[in-house]
Design an enzyme around this catalytic site. Structure first.
Site, PDB file in Angstrom:
ATOM      1  N   TRP A  31      -3.486   8.757   0.598  1.00 49.35           N
ATOM      2  CA  TRP A  31      -3.059  10.071   1.069  1.00 49.35           C
ATOM      3  C   TRP A  31      -1.776  10.460   0.334  1.00 49.35           C
ATOM      4  O   TRP A  31      -0.902   9.625   0.154  1.00 49.35           O
ATOM      5  CB  TRP A  31      -2.831  10.031   2.577  1.00 49.35           C
ATOM      6  CG  TRP A  31      -2.783  11.375   3.217  1.00 49.35           C
ATOM      7  CD1 TRP A  31      -1.656  12.041   3.584  1.00 49.35           C
ATOM      8  CD2 TRP A  31      -3.876  12.214   3.548  1.00 49.35           C
ATOM      9  NE1 TRP A  31      -1.983  13.250   4.136  1.00 49.35           N
ATOM     10  CE2 TRP A  31      -3.361  13.384   4.117  1.00 49.35           C
ATOM     11  CE3 TRP A  31      -5.261  12.096   3.407  1.00 49.35           C
ATOM     12  CZ2 TRP A  31      -4.153  14.425   4.568  1.00 49.35           C
ATOM     13  CZ3 TRP A  31      -6.053  13.127   3.845  1.00 49.35           C
ATOM     14  CH2 TRP A  31      -5.506  14.269   4.423  1.00 49.35           C
ATOM     15  N   SER A  65      -1.357   6.117   5.226  1.00 50.29           N
ATOM     16  CA  SER A  65      -0.209   5.276   5.585  1.00 50.29           C
ATOM     17  C   SER A  65      -0.452   4.493   6.874  1.00 50.29           C
ATOM     18  O   SER A  65       0.013   3.363   7.009  1.00 50.29           O
ATOM     19  CB  SER A  65       1.057   6.131   5.715  1.00 50.29           C
ATOM     20  OG  SER A  65       1.446   6.605   4.444  1.00 50.29           O
ATOM     21  N   TYR A  66      -1.189   5.072   7.799  1.00 50.91           N
ATOM     22  CA  TYR A  66      -1.472   4.388   9.061  1.00 50.91           C
ATOM     23  C   TYR A  66      -2.163   3.039   8.821  1.00 50.91           C
ATOM     24  O   TYR A  66      -1.915   2.063   9.526  1.00 50.91           O
ATOM     25  CB  TYR A  66      -2.336   5.278   9.957  1.00 50.91           C
ATOM     26  CG  TYR A  66      -2.554   4.709  11.334  1.00 50.91           C
ATOM     27  CD1 TYR A  66      -1.599   4.871  12.322  1.00 50.91           C
ATOM     28  CD2 TYR A  66      -3.712   4.017  11.638  1.00 50.91           C
ATOM     29  CE1 TYR A  66      -1.794   4.351  13.595  1.00 50.91           C
ATOM     30  CE2 TYR A  66      -3.919   3.494  12.898  1.00 50.91           C
ATOM     31  CZ  TYR A  66      -2.962   3.661  13.876  1.00 50.91           C
ATOM     32  OH  TYR A  66      -3.158   3.134  15.123  1.00 50.91           O
ATOM     33  N   CYS A  89       3.302   7.887   1.921  1.00 55.04           N
ATOM     34  CA  CYS A  89       4.079   9.111   2.056  1.00 55.04           C
ATOM     35  C   CYS A  89       3.483   9.932   3.194  1.00 55.04           C
ATOM     36  O   CYS A  89       2.300  10.284   3.166  1.00 55.04           O
ATOM     37  CB  CYS A  89       4.042   9.909   0.751  1.00 55.04           C
ATOM     38  SG  CYS A  89       4.932  11.471   0.837  1.00 55.04           S
ATOM     39  N   ILE A  91       4.315  13.422   5.039  1.00 53.17           N
ATOM     40  CA  ILE A  91       5.132  14.630   4.952  1.00 53.17           C
ATOM     41  C   ILE A  91       5.114  15.349   6.295  1.00 53.17           C
ATOM     42  O   ILE A  91       4.053  15.538   6.895  1.00 53.17           O
ATOM     43  CB  ILE A  91       4.631  15.542   3.814  1.00 53.17           C
ATOM     44  CG1 ILE A  91       4.731  14.800   2.469  1.00 53.17           C
ATOM     45  CG2 ILE A  91       5.427  16.845   3.768  1.00 53.17           C
ATOM     46  CD1 ILE A  91       4.105  15.511   1.304  1.00 53.17           C
ATOM     47  N   THR A  95       2.983  19.620  13.478  1.00 53.97           N
ATOM     48  CA  THR A  95       2.648  18.964  14.745  1.00 53.97           C
ATOM     49  C   THR A  95       3.390  17.635  14.853  1.00 53.97           C
ATOM     50  O   THR A  95       4.025  17.179  13.908  1.00 53.97           O
ATOM     51  CB  THR A  95       1.132  18.699  14.840  1.00 53.97           C
ATOM     52  OG1 THR A  95       0.789  17.703  13.858  1.00 53.97           O
ATOM     53  CG2 THR A  95       0.335  19.970  14.609  1.00 53.97           C
ATOM     54  N   HIS A  97       2.066  14.813  14.904  1.00 53.36           N
ATOM     55  CA  HIS A  97       1.305  13.785  14.202  1.00 53.36           C
ATOM     56  C   HIS A  97       2.213  12.947  13.308  1.00 53.36           C
ATOM     57  O   HIS A  97       2.122  11.722  13.264  1.00 53.36           O
ATOM     58  CB  HIS A  97       0.196  14.468  13.380  1.00 53.36           C
ATOM     59  CG  HIS A  97      -0.677  13.520  12.642  1.00 53.36           C
ATOM     60  ND1 HIS A  97      -0.562  13.331  11.280  1.00 53.36           N
ATOM     61  CD2 HIS A  97      -1.676  12.715  13.057  1.00 53.36           C
ATOM     62  CE1 HIS A  97      -1.460  12.446  10.900  1.00 53.36           C
ATOM     63  NE2 HIS A  97      -2.149  12.062  11.954  1.00 53.36           N
ATOM     64  N   PHE A 122       8.683  -1.865   3.742  1.00 51.26           N
ATOM     65  CA  PHE A 122       8.377  -0.487   4.138  1.00 51.26           C
ATOM     66  C   PHE A 122       8.823   0.449   3.008  1.00 51.26           C
ATOM     67  O   PHE A 122       9.983   0.830   2.920  1.00 51.26           O
ATOM     68  CB  PHE A 122       9.125  -0.155   5.434  1.00 51.26           C
ATOM     69  CG  PHE A 122       8.853   1.220   5.990  1.00 51.26           C
ATOM     70  CD1 PHE A 122       7.759   1.450   6.806  1.00 51.26           C
ATOM     71  CD2 PHE A 122       9.713   2.277   5.720  1.00 51.26           C
ATOM     72  CE1 PHE A 122       7.523   2.708   7.340  1.00 51.26           C
ATOM     73  CE2 PHE A 122       9.484   3.540   6.246  1.00 51.26           C
ATOM     74  CZ  PHE A 122       8.383   3.753   7.047  1.00 51.26           C
TER      75      PHE A 122
END
Length: 163
Positions: A31, A65-66, A89, A91, A95, A97, A122
């Site tokens: 992503w 990233s999750y 990343c 951004i 919301t 989220h 990280f």
């Protein structure tokens, strides 16, 4: 420290060790690929410049990233990996989220590092805009990928010095 006060590619030489026999895993989120690929190239180049062998670096992608936390766990559980570098990343959007993802990823990566007693780094950007991300992925503020690779090396140095 805010990256506007420090170039992410600048570092001290403290705790830099011989990493020619160390093995690294680099996980890269797909992503925001323009940003994460730049982070990857920064991390890879830094490892090679500091003595890592290309054959000792495992590179894999995860969808977002999750997924870095689980990918990091799979890599950290391997006996042939000394440190894991997670690059992503997220951004800021309109919301919440963003908040949930960033919190989950930071917590997950920390837990993997503690569970396997290995550096799990990280290297996830959490900017407000795409331009801020690009500025930190090889742009005017350096490359967070460089910083993540050097952090892995320094943590391995600390681990070695404590033994």
């Amino acid at each position: 420290m805010a990256s506007s006060l420090k170039n992410l590619s600048t570092h001290s030489e403290k705790n830099l060790i011989d990493i020619s026999q160390k093995r690294f895993a680099i996980l890269v989120s797909e992503w925001n690929e323009e940003v994460t690929e730049a982070l990857y190239h920064g991390a890879l180049q830094s490892l090679l410049e500091h003595g890592a062998k290309e054959s000792h670096i495992i590179s894999q992608t995860v969808p977002g990233s999750y997924e870095l936390s689980l990918g990091a766990q799979w890599m950290a559980q391997r006996d042939d990996v000394d440190a894991v570098i997670c690059l992503g990343c997220v951004i800021q959007g309109e919301t919440r989220h963003f908040d949930f993802i960033c919190d989950a990823v930071a917590h997950g990566i920390t837990q993997v590092s503690l569970k396997y007693n290995k550096p799990v780094i990280f290297g996830v950007l959490t900017p407000n805009t795409q331009q801020q991300a690009l500025d930190r992925a090889g742009g005017k503020w350096g490359n967070k990928g460089d910083e993540a690779a050097l952090t892995a090396i320094k943590m391995l140095g600390l681990q070695q010095n404590l033994k």
